[in-house]
Design a protein around this motif. Structure first.
Motif, PDB file in Angstrom:
ATOM      1  N   CYS A  58       0.492   4.130  -2.816  1.00  0.00           N
ATOM      2  CA  CYS A  58       0.318   5.448  -2.222  1.00  0.00           C
ATOM      3  C   CYS A  58       1.149   6.476  -2.923  1.00  0.00           C
ATOM      4  CB  CYS A  58       0.378   5.556  -0.707  1.00  0.00           C
ATOM      5  SG  CYS A  58      -0.327   7.105  -0.210  1.00  0.00           S
ATOM      6  N   ALA A  59       2.384   6.022  -3.276  1.00  0.00           N
ATOM      7  CA  ALA A  59       3.505   6.675  -3.868  1.00  0.00           C
ATOM      8  C   ALA A  59       3.039   7.074  -5.282  1.00  0.00           C
ATOM      9  CB  ALA A  59       4.679   6.132  -3.884  1.00  0.00           C
ATOM     10  N   ALA A  60       2.540   5.861  -5.948  1.00  0.00           N
ATOM     11  CA  ALA A  60       1.986   5.977  -7.312  1.00  0.00           C
ATOM     12  C   ALA A  60       0.936   6.874  -7.340  1.00  0.00           C
ATOM     13  CB  ALA A  60       1.322   4.598  -7.783  1.00  0.00           C
ATOM     14  N   LEU A  61      -0.275   6.901  -6.578  1.00  0.00           N
ATOM     15  CA  LEU A  61      -1.308   7.974  -6.499  1.00  0.00           C
ATOM     16  C   LEU A  61      -0.813   9.240  -6.341  1.00  0.00           C
ATOM     17  CD1 LEU A  61      -3.802   6.024  -4.146  1.00  0.00           C
ATOM     18  CD2 LEU A  61      -3.791   6.239  -6.955  1.00  0.00           C
ATOM     19  N   ASP A  62       0.251   9.564  -5.859  1.00  0.00           N
ATOM     20  CA  ASP A  62       0.714  10.940  -5.333  1.00  0.00           C
ATOM     21  C   ASP A  62       1.577  11.173  -6.714  1.00  0.00           C
ATOM     22  OD1 ASP A  62       1.174  13.133  -3.731  1.00  0.00           O
ATOM     23  OD2 ASP A  62       3.159  12.487  -3.853  1.00  0.00           O
TER      24      ASP A  62
ATOM     25  N   ASN B  51      -5.708  -5.211  -4.647  1.00  0.00           N
ATOM     26  CA  ASN B  51      -6.769  -5.977  -3.921  1.00  0.00           C
ATOM     27  C   ASN B  51      -6.190  -7.427  -4.171  1.00  0.00           C
ATOM     28  OD1 ASN B  51      -9.110  -7.049  -2.682  1.00  0.00           O
ATOM     29  ND2 ASN B  51      -9.914  -7.477  -4.698  1.00  0.00           N
ATOM     30  N   ARG B  52      -5.570  -7.680  -5.268  1.00  0.00           N
ATOM     31  CA  ARG B  52      -5.146  -9.306  -5.295  1.00  0.00           C
ATOM     32  C   ARG B  52      -3.608  -9.214  -5.178  1.00  0.00           C
ATOM     33  NH1 ARG B  52      -7.808 -12.428  -9.742  1.00  0.00           N
ATOM     34  NH2 ARG B  52      -9.822 -11.431 -10.010  1.00  0.00           N
ATOM     35  N   SER B  53      -2.772  -8.160  -4.633  1.00  0.00           N
ATOM     36  CA  SER B  53      -1.622  -7.948  -4.074  1.00  0.00           C
ATOM     37  C   SER B  53      -0.611  -8.710  -5.222  1.00  0.00           C
ATOM     38  CB  SER B  53      -1.346  -9.023  -2.847  1.00  0.00           C
ATOM     39  OG  SER B  53      -0.058  -8.766  -2.282  1.00  0.00           O
ATOM     40  N   ARG B  54      -0.570  -8.004  -6.373  1.00  0.00           N
ATOM     41  CA  ARG B  54       0.090  -8.437  -7.642  1.00  0.00           C
ATOM     42  C   ARG B  54       1.503  -7.981  -7.471  1.00  0.00           C
ATOM     43  NH1 ARG B  54      -2.173 -12.966  -8.944  1.00  0.00           N
ATOM     44  NH2 ARG B  54      -1.247 -12.763 -11.146  1.00  0.00           N
ATOM     45  N   ASN B  55       2.393  -8.772  -7.210  1.00  0.00           N
ATOM     46  CA  ASN B  55       3.918  -8.359  -7.302  1.00  0.00           C
ATOM     47  C   ASN B  55       4.372  -7.779  -8.427  1.00  0.00           C
ATOM     48  OD1 ASN B  55       3.835  -9.526  -4.684  1.00  0.00           O
ATOM     49  ND2 ASN B  55       4.763 -11.521  -5.429  1.00  0.00           N
ATOM     50  N   MET B  56       4.022  -8.244  -9.569  1.00  0.00           N
ATOM     51  CA  MET B  56       4.618  -7.500 -10.896  1.00  0.00           C
ATOM     52  C   MET B  56       4.168  -6.237 -11.367  1.00  0.00           C
ATOM     53  SD  MET B  56       6.295 -10.044 -12.049  1.00  0.00           S
ATOM     54  CE  MET B  56       6.493 -10.767 -10.312  1.00  0.00           C
ATOM     55  N   VAL B  57       2.738  -5.882 -10.681  1.00  0.00           N
ATOM     56  CA  VAL B  57       2.427  -4.390 -10.784  1.00  0.00           C
ATOM     57  C   VAL B  57       3.116  -3.668  -9.827  1.00  0.00           C
ATOM     58  CG1 VAL B  57       0.301  -3.001 -10.632  1.00  0.00           C
ATOM     59  CG2 VAL B  57       0.036  -5.263 -11.690  1.00  0.00           C
ATOM     60  N   SER B  58       3.534  -4.102  -8.615  1.00  0.00           N
ATOM     61  CA  SER B  58       4.259  -3.311  -7.970  1.00  0.00           C
ATOM     62  C   SER B  58       5.442  -2.983  -8.326  1.00  0.00           C
ATOM     63  CB  SER B  58       4.353  -4.052  -6.282  1.00  0.00           C
ATOM     64  OG  SER B  58       3.085  -4.137  -5.889  1.00  0.00           O
ATOM     65  N   ILE B  59       6.323  -4.091  -8.893  1.00  0.00           N
ATOM     66  CA  ILE B  59       7.441  -3.909  -9.570  1.00  0.00           C
ATOM     67  C   ILE B  59       7.386  -3.119 -10.710  1.00  0.00           C
ATOM     68  CG2 ILE B  59       9.346  -4.967 -10.741  1.00  0.00           C
ATOM     69  CD1 ILE B  59       8.662  -7.445  -8.859  1.00  0.00           C
TER      70      ILE B  59
ATOM     71  N   PRO C 102       0.631  -1.306  -0.256  1.00  0.00           N
ATOM     72  CA  PRO C 102      -0.071   0.038   0.066  1.00  0.00           C
ATOM     73  C   PRO C 102       0.809   1.246   0.041  1.00  0.00           C
ATOM     74  CG  PRO C 102      -0.848  -1.575   1.211  1.00  0.00           C
ATOM     75  CD  PRO C 102       0.314  -2.001   1.026  1.00  0.00           C
ATOM     76  N   PHE C 103       2.197   1.200   0.332  1.00  0.00           N
ATOM     77  CA  PHE C 103       3.015   2.410   0.596  1.00  0.00           C
ATOM     78  C   PHE C 103       3.270   2.759  -0.808  1.00  0.00           C
ATOM     79  CE2 PHE C 103       3.189   0.969   4.922  1.00  0.00           C
ATOM     80  CZ  PHE C 103       2.714   1.753   5.487  1.00  0.00           C
ATOM     81  N   ILE C 104       3.653   1.650  -1.468  1.00  0.00           N
ATOM     82  CA  ILE C 104       4.323   1.960  -3.051  1.00  0.00           C
ATOM     83  C   ILE C 104       2.995   2.332  -3.896  1.00  0.00           C
ATOM     84  CG2 ILE C 104       4.954   0.534  -5.016  1.00  0.00           C
ATOM     85  CD1 ILE C 104       6.644  -1.336  -3.084  1.00  0.00           C
TER      86      ILE C 104
END
Length: 136
Positions: free
Chosen positions: A48-52, A97-105, A44-46
């Motif tokens: 949040c940074a994306a939203l900002d 919601n699905r906690s997708r690692n590839m999207v976070s990366i 969620p912190f990553i």
């Protein structure tokens, strides 16, 4: 190896600390020296940074395999989603919601690791405790 903390339920007093199975095998005390790995609770912190950074909950990001490194860039890293599946383009809200690692990366690649860490440090995280790479 593991750690055990025994606490009295009446008052929360620590009754015992066991930092590992065998001190002769490893003198590393997992109770006092280890740092908890936050895993997916950090995502969620990553996001949040994306939203900002201008992303929206409806932004599409590709949940597809990623290969990082190799050759002069160091060892090859092939991160995976928890269930080893990929969903293709997915909205940010669904990816979180699905906690997708590839999207976070992919978010970290797009925003930059250092810039993301700068943003996350606003929440009280110590910059030095955060990995300065895509495994953030």
């Amino acid at each position: 190896q593991g750690a055990l903390v025994s606490i009295a339920p009446e008052d929360g007093a620590i009754q015992a600390l066991v930092g590992g199975f065998d001190f002769q095998q490893s003198s590393f005390n997992r109770v006092l020296q280890a740092k908890r790995q936050p895993g997916s609770s950090f995502k969620p912190f990553i996001y949040c940074a994306a939203l900002d950074s201008g992303y929206t909950p409806a932004t599409l990001v590709n949940d597809a395999p990623i290969v990082v490194g190799g050759g002069d860039a160091g060892p090859v890293w092939r991160p995976q989603n928890e269930n080893r599946t990929f969903l293709g383009p997915i909205r940010l809200r669904e990816a979180l919601n699905r906690s997708r690692n590839m999207v976070s990366i992919r978010l970290l690649q797009a925003m930059g690791v250092e810039r993301t860490i700068d943003y996350i440090a606003r929440f009280g995280f110590n910059r030095e405790d955060l990995p300065h790479n895509l495994s953030l």
